[in-house]
Motif scaffolding. Structure first.
Motif, mmCIF file in Angstrom:
data_model
loop_
_atom_site.group_PDB
_atom_site.id
_atom_site.type_symbol
_atom_site.label_atom_id
_atom_site.label_comp_id
_atom_site.label_asym_id
_atom_site.label_seq_id
_atom_site.Cartn_x
_atom_site.Cartn_y
_atom_site.Cartn_z
ATOM 1 N N ASP A 112 -31.168 6.371 77.611
ATOM 2 C CA ASP A 112 -32.496 6.492 76.990
ATOM 3 C C ASP A 112 -32.912 7.953 76.823
ATOM 4 N N ALA A 113 -32.655 8.763 77.850
ATOM 5 C CA ALA A 113 -33.020 10.177 77.786
ATOM 6 C C ALA A 113 -32.212 10.899 76.711
ATOM 7 N N ALA A 114 -30.924 10.587 76.621
ATOM 8 C CA ALA A 114 -30.072 11.231 75.623
ATOM 9 C C ALA A 114 -30.489 10.827 74.207
ATOM 10 N N LYS A 115 -30.830 9.559 74.011
ATOM 11 C CA LYS A 115 -31.279 9.095 72.690
ATOM 12 C C LYS A 115 -32.602 9.763 72.313
ATOM 13 N N GLU A 116 -33.497 9.933 73.276
ATOM 14 C CA GLU A 116 -34.770 10.603 73.010
ATOM 15 C C GLU A 116 -34.534 12.071 72.644
ATOM 16 N N ALA A 117 -33.633 12.725 73.385
ATOM 17 C CA ALA A 117 -33.303 14.124 73.086
ATOM 18 C C ALA A 117 -32.694 14.245 71.696
ATOM 19 N N GLN A 118 -31.879 13.256 71.323
ATOM 20 C CA GLN A 118 -31.271 13.262 69.999
ATOM 21 C C GLN A 118 -32.354 13.144 68.906
ATOM 22 N N SER A 133 -23.341 18.178 71.627
ATOM 23 C CA SER A 133 -23.582 18.048 73.060
ATOM 24 C C SER A 133 -24.367 16.764 73.365
ATOM 25 N N ILE A 134 -25.384 16.505 72.562
ATOM 26 C CA ILE A 134 -26.183 15.287 72.785
ATOM 27 C C ILE A 134 -25.356 14.043 72.469
ATOM 28 N N SER A 135 -24.538 14.104 71.420
ATOM 29 C CA SER A 135 -23.666 12.959 71.093
ATOM 30 C C SER A 135 -22.719 12.649 72.243
ATOM 31 N N LYS A 136 -22.209 13.712 72.882
ATOM 32 C CA LYS A 136 -21.318 13.535 74.018
ATOM 33 C C LYS A 136 -22.069 12.882 75.188
ATOM 34 N N ARG A 179 -23.182 5.640 77.489
ATOM 35 C CA ARG A 179 -22.793 4.324 76.966
ATOM 36 C C ARG A 179 -21.605 3.769 77.755
ATOM 37 N N ASP A 180 -20.725 4.657 78.173
ATOM 38 C CA ASP A 180 -19.539 4.238 78.926
ATOM 39 C C ASP A 180 -19.882 3.721 80.315
ATOM 40 N N LYS A 181 -21.092 4.010 80.778
ATOM 41 C CA LYS A 181 -21.477 3.599 82.129
ATOM 42 C C LYS A 181 -21.968 2.158 82.206
ATOM 43 N N GLY A 182 -21.965 1.447 81.083
ATOM 44 C CA GLY A 182 -22.284 0.030 81.149
ATOM 45 C C GLY A 182 -23.578 -0.363 80.480
ATOM 46 N N ASP A 183 -24.314 -1.252 81.120
ATOM 47 C CA ASP A 183 -25.515 -1.901 80.591
ATOM 48 C C ASP A 183 -26.526 -0.874 80.071
#
Length: 157
Positions: free
Chosen positions: A50-56, A29-32, A38-42
């Protein structure tokens, strides 16, 4: 250095189920979420990323800790344990010497403790105070309000 912990079969299964859920449900789920962000650009100004990477990172830390706990877990065979003294998995009936109130607790590993089910950790002040005591012994338990004395009324498995 890792500390060996003792568990019931039920308690260890619960930990393994929790680890399985983290690896097979939460991790994908976090990888998704990371892929979508990442697909949203910059990435430099992407708060979702950033939030997803922190959760990961937090999830991976939890997985690592749980794997370590499971690797150092041992199942207790309570059929070979002495009922004359209080050990882990003992069901102990104690009486507060001061007020005469009786209560029964089962001593369990820290991760299995659940006060609603009258399961207390062997690492708790009461658990530590009761370990090794026999029926009729007085256990001095250090609490925030000072030392409380408990008499061991009964020990069962």
């Amino acid at each position: 250095m890792s500390q060996i912990s003792y568990y019931t079969e039920e308690g260890l299964k619960k930990l393994k189920d929790e680890l399985h859920e983290m690896k097979t449900v939460q991790r994908p789920s976090i990888s998704k979420q990371i892929a979508e962000a990442r697909d949203k650009g910059d990435l430099s100004e992407n708060a979702e990323y950033d939030a997803a990477k922190e959760a990961q990172g937090i999830l991976e830390m939890k997985i690592s800790k749980l794997e370590n706990v499971i690797a150092n877990a041992r199942i207790i065979d309570d059929s070979k344990m002495d009922n004359n003294k209080v050990f882990i998995l003992s069901k102990v009936t104690i009486k507060n010497v001061k007020n005469g109130m009786e209560v029964a607790y089962t001593l369990v590993a820290e991760n299995e403790a659940d006060l609603k089910q009258k399961k207390i950790s062997v690492e708790s002040p009461i658990g530590k105070g009761l370990l090794g005591k026999a029926k009729g012994d007085i256990a001095d338990v250090q609490t925030p309000n000072g030392i409380v004395q408990f008499e061991i009324i009964n020990i069962e498995r």
